[in-house]
Write an enzyme that holds these catalytic residues in place. Sequence first.
Site, mmCIF file in Angstrom:
data_model
loop_
_atom_site.group_PDB
_atom_site.id
_atom_site.type_symbol
_atom_site.label_atom_id
_atom_site.label_comp_id
_atom_site.label_asym_id
_atom_site.label_seq_id
_atom_site.Cartn_x
_atom_site.Cartn_y
_atom_site.Cartn_z
ATOM 1 N N ASP A 84 0.883 -1.160 0.000
ATOM 2 C CA ASP A 84 0.000 0.000 0.000
ATOM 3 C C ASP A 84 0.921 1.211 0.000
ATOM 4 O O ASP A 84 1.558 1.508 0.998
ATOM 5 C CB ASP A 84 -0.884 -0.044 1.253
ATOM 6 C CG ASP A 84 -1.778 1.189 1.380
ATOM 7 O OD1 ASP A 84 -1.597 2.149 0.597
ATOM 8 O OD2 ASP A 84 -2.644 1.180 2.266
ATOM 9 N N HIS B 231 -8.271 5.305 2.476
ATOM 10 C CA HIS B 231 -7.681 3.985 2.222
ATOM 11 C C HIS B 231 -8.505 3.162 1.226
ATOM 12 O O HIS B 231 -8.521 1.946 1.292
ATOM 13 C CB HIS B 231 -7.576 3.205 3.534
ATOM 14 C CG HIS B 231 -6.587 3.783 4.508
ATOM 15 N ND1 HIS B 231 -5.228 3.595 4.369
ATOM 16 C CD2 HIS B 231 -6.755 4.514 5.634
ATOM 17 C CE1 HIS B 231 -4.603 4.194 5.382
ATOM 18 N NE2 HIS B 231 -5.500 4.762 6.165
ATOM 19 N N ASP C 28 -6.715 -0.583 -1.511
ATOM 20 C CA ASP C 28 -5.620 0.399 -1.542
ATOM 21 C C ASP C 28 -4.265 -0.242 -1.789
ATOM 22 O O ASP C 28 -3.237 0.434 -1.729
ATOM 23 C CB ASP C 28 -5.601 1.205 -0.236
ATOM 24 C CG ASP C 28 -5.530 0.344 1.006
ATOM 25 O OD1 ASP C 28 -5.424 -0.892 0.883
ATOM 26 O OD2 ASP C 28 -5.581 0.902 2.119
ATOM 27 N N TYR D 299 -3.588 9.479 -0.218
ATOM 28 C CA TYR D 299 -3.617 9.266 1.225
ATOM 29 C C TYR D 299 -2.575 8.224 1.636
ATOM 30 O O TYR D 299 -2.442 7.183 0.988
ATOM 31 C CB TYR D 299 -5.023 8.839 1.686
ATOM 32 C CG TYR D 299 -5.111 8.955 3.183
ATOM 33 C CD1 TYR D 299 -5.098 10.215 3.786
ATOM 34 C CD2 TYR D 299 -5.131 7.834 3.985
ATOM 35 C CE1 TYR D 299 -5.110 10.336 5.163
ATOM 36 C CE2 TYR D 299 -5.151 7.952 5.354
ATOM 37 C CZ TYR D 299 -5.137 9.210 5.942
ATOM 38 O OH TYR D 299 -5.137 9.331 7.305
ATOM 39 N N TYR E 130 1.524 0.331 14.993
ATOM 40 C CA TYR E 130 0.492 0.080 13.983
ATOM 41 C C TYR E 130 0.735 0.908 12.727
ATOM 42 O O TYR E 130 0.917 2.106 12.793
ATOM 43 C CB TYR E 130 -0.904 0.415 14.528
ATOM 44 C CG TYR E 130 -1.953 0.187 13.469
ATOM 45 C CD1 TYR E 130 -2.265 -1.111 13.065
ATOM 46 C CD2 TYR E 130 -2.596 1.237 12.825
ATOM 47 C CE1 TYR E 130 -3.189 -1.349 12.075
ATOM 48 C CE2 TYR E 130 -3.522 1.005 11.826
ATOM 49 C CZ TYR E 130 -3.817 -0.291 11.466
ATOM 50 O OH TYR E 130 -4.734 -0.536 10.468
ATOM 51 N N LYS F 70 -3.102 -2.762 8.247
ATOM 52 C CA LYS F 70 -3.173 -4.233 8.252
ATOM 53 C C LYS F 70 -2.280 -4.788 7.154
ATOM 54 O O LYS F 70 -1.878 -4.091 6.238
ATOM 55 C CB LYS F 70 -4.615 -4.685 8.025
ATOM 56 C CG LYS F 70 -5.401 -4.841 9.318
ATOM 57 C CD LYS F 70 -5.116 -6.161 10.020
ATOM 58 C CE LYS F 70 -5.837 -6.212 11.362
ATOM 59 N NZ LYS F 70 -5.024 -6.679 12.458
ATOM 60 N N ASP G 292 -2.918 -7.109 4.914
ATOM 61 C CA ASP G 292 -3.583 -7.307 3.626
ATOM 62 C C ASP G 292 -2.870 -8.349 2.759
ATOM 63 O O ASP G 292 -2.119 -8.008 1.832
ATOM 64 C CB ASP G 292 -3.699 -5.975 2.892
ATOM 65 C CG ASP G 292 -4.520 -4.966 3.690
ATOM 66 O OD1 ASP G 292 -5.286 -5.385 4.572
ATOM 67 O OD2 ASP G 292 -4.378 -3.758 3.436
ATOM 68 N N GLN H 32 -5.606 -28.344 -10.191
ATOM 69 C CA GLN H 32 -5.907 -29.413 -11.185
ATOM 70 C C GLN H 32 -4.839 -30.516 -11.262
ATOM 71 O O GLN H 32 -3.762 -30.381 -10.705
ATOM 72 C CB GLN H 32 -6.091 -28.810 -12.594
ATOM 73 C CG GLN H 32 -7.103 -27.703 -12.703
ATOM 74 C CD GLN H 32 -8.559 -28.120 -12.639
ATOM 75 O OE1 GLN H 32 -9.416 -27.309 -12.319
ATOM 76 N NE2 GLN H 32 -8.859 -29.367 -12.932
HETATM 77 C C1 F6R Z 1 -7.724 -0.580 7.961
HETATM 78 C C2 F6R Z 1 -7.570 0.705 7.283
HETATM 79 C C3 F6R Z 1 -8.509 1.796 7.597
HETATM 80 C C4 F6R Z 1 -7.846 2.837 8.503
HETATM 81 C C5 F6R Z 1 -8.835 3.949 8.873
HETATM 82 C C6 F6R Z 1 -8.179 5.055 9.696
HETATM 83 O O1 F6R Z 1 -6.712 -1.460 7.614
HETATM 84 O O2 F6R Z 1 -6.670 0.905 6.496
HETATM 85 O O3 F6R Z 1 -9.693 1.324 8.167
HETATM 86 O O4 F6R Z 1 -7.355 2.222 9.663
HETATM 87 O O5 F6R Z 1 -9.367 4.541 7.719
HETATM 88 O O6 F6R Z 1 -7.072 5.512 8.995
HETATM 89 P P1 F6R Z 1 -6.161 6.741 9.481
HETATM 90 O O7 F6R Z 1 -5.663 6.386 10.855
HETATM 91 O O8 F6R Z 1 -5.080 6.790 8.448
HETATM 92 O O9 F6R Z 1 -7.051 7.947 9.492
HETATM 93 MG MG MG Z 2 -4.049 2.323 3.011
HETATM 94 MG MG MG Z 3 -4.975 -2.396 2.119
#
Ligand code: F6R
Ligand code: MG
Ligand code: MG
Length: 367
Positions: free
Chosen positions: A11, A18, A52, A90, A231, A234, A236, A244
């Site tokens: 990403d 996102h 994303d 973003y 953090y 994720k 992903d 087959q």
């Molecule tokens: C989950 C994800 C989104 C963000 C959420 C908050 O993996 O990517 O749900 O966690 O949109 O994002 P921020 O903290 O960047 O505003």
């Molecule tokens: Mg993202």
């Molecule tokens: Mg993602």
Amino acid sequence: MKTTISVIKADIGSYPGHTRAHPEVLKRAEELLEKAKRNSDIVDYCVTHCGDDLELIMSHTKGTDNGDIHSVTWNVFEECTEIAKSLKLYAAGQDMLKESFSGNVRGMGPGIAEMEFTERTGEPVLVFMMDKTEPGAFNFPIFKTFADPFNTAGLVVDPKLIPGFSFEVWDIEEHKKVMLACPEEMYYLLALIGAKSRYVIKRVFPRANLPENEPVAVVSTEKLSQIAHKYVGKDDPVAVVRAQSGLPAVGEVLEPYSFPFLVSGWMRGSHNGPIMPVSQKYAQCTRFDGPPRALCLGFQINEGKLVGPVDMFDDPAFDKVREECNNIADYMRRHGPFEPHRLPLEHMEYTTLPHVLEKMKDRFSTV
Ligand code: F6R
Ligand code: MG
Ligand code: MG
């Protein structure tokens, strides 16, 4: 000649928020991989996105963990990050966690699923990509495909499948791995992989008919938060599955997705929700940043060339599971901040508890 399929994703920025990768980013990635193909660094490629995440599907003859391939990939992500920054997308550069590239993208942020194998006369390969969830999300469908006779008819009716498969399971917290053979050790396997945030299926190997050291399935198991020590979104995950002729049929690999199994991720990487198998068009997470999506592109491999893709979930046969997903999403959402919609504290990616405890520290009294 052996063929290697490398699926490497990151990403590196999206829009809005996102939701999805930008067309300019996908275009630049295509141009760079086209150049790599002309230079014979790779045999073939397919660029796509799942939500994303920018997904690079590459075929070549250089084996897994190859420096040339990883450096081509890192360069694509770097150049695409520049575009993402120039468009003010973003979280531009989100998964580029390390700055200096030293020959391998492993541990740098991107997710990686690679496998090398001897191409059979007919070699179908399915590439799965998930958004807003974690690597353990593949435990359920990969187990069903390679070990559950109620899913995979071939385990019962095709003598070539009766010997079963071996599962390489990683403990992604302690960084250890173990091999378990099915059907004999199925209960041990399930005891581990049911705890999907910790024990993840990394590879599946055949036990008969095909070379036993060549995987038939591989899953990316990167844990971004462990690389960054905080953090950062994720993981992903992506997975590659061969099908087959002595392996589960394409339809047996897809069948587990007819059930909307629960995965963790969704909003802020902190909620349980159903995984929705979707076509490319719907590979974007909108409702409450979800629900988590699974995309699958199918190919035939011809001397390393990727014949395809076929958008495997672009089929009304998966309409019912999508509808069920929406019903489950409604049901789960009504729990708001309560478990088990919200993940238990230790698995939440955004946790406000230390902040709350700090605020409350003088107000707690002994009971
Ligand atoms: C989950 C994800 C989104 C963000 C959420 C908050 O993996 O990517 O749900 O966690 O949109 O994002 P921020 O903290 O960047 O505003
Ligand atoms: Mg993202
Ligand atoms: Mg993602």
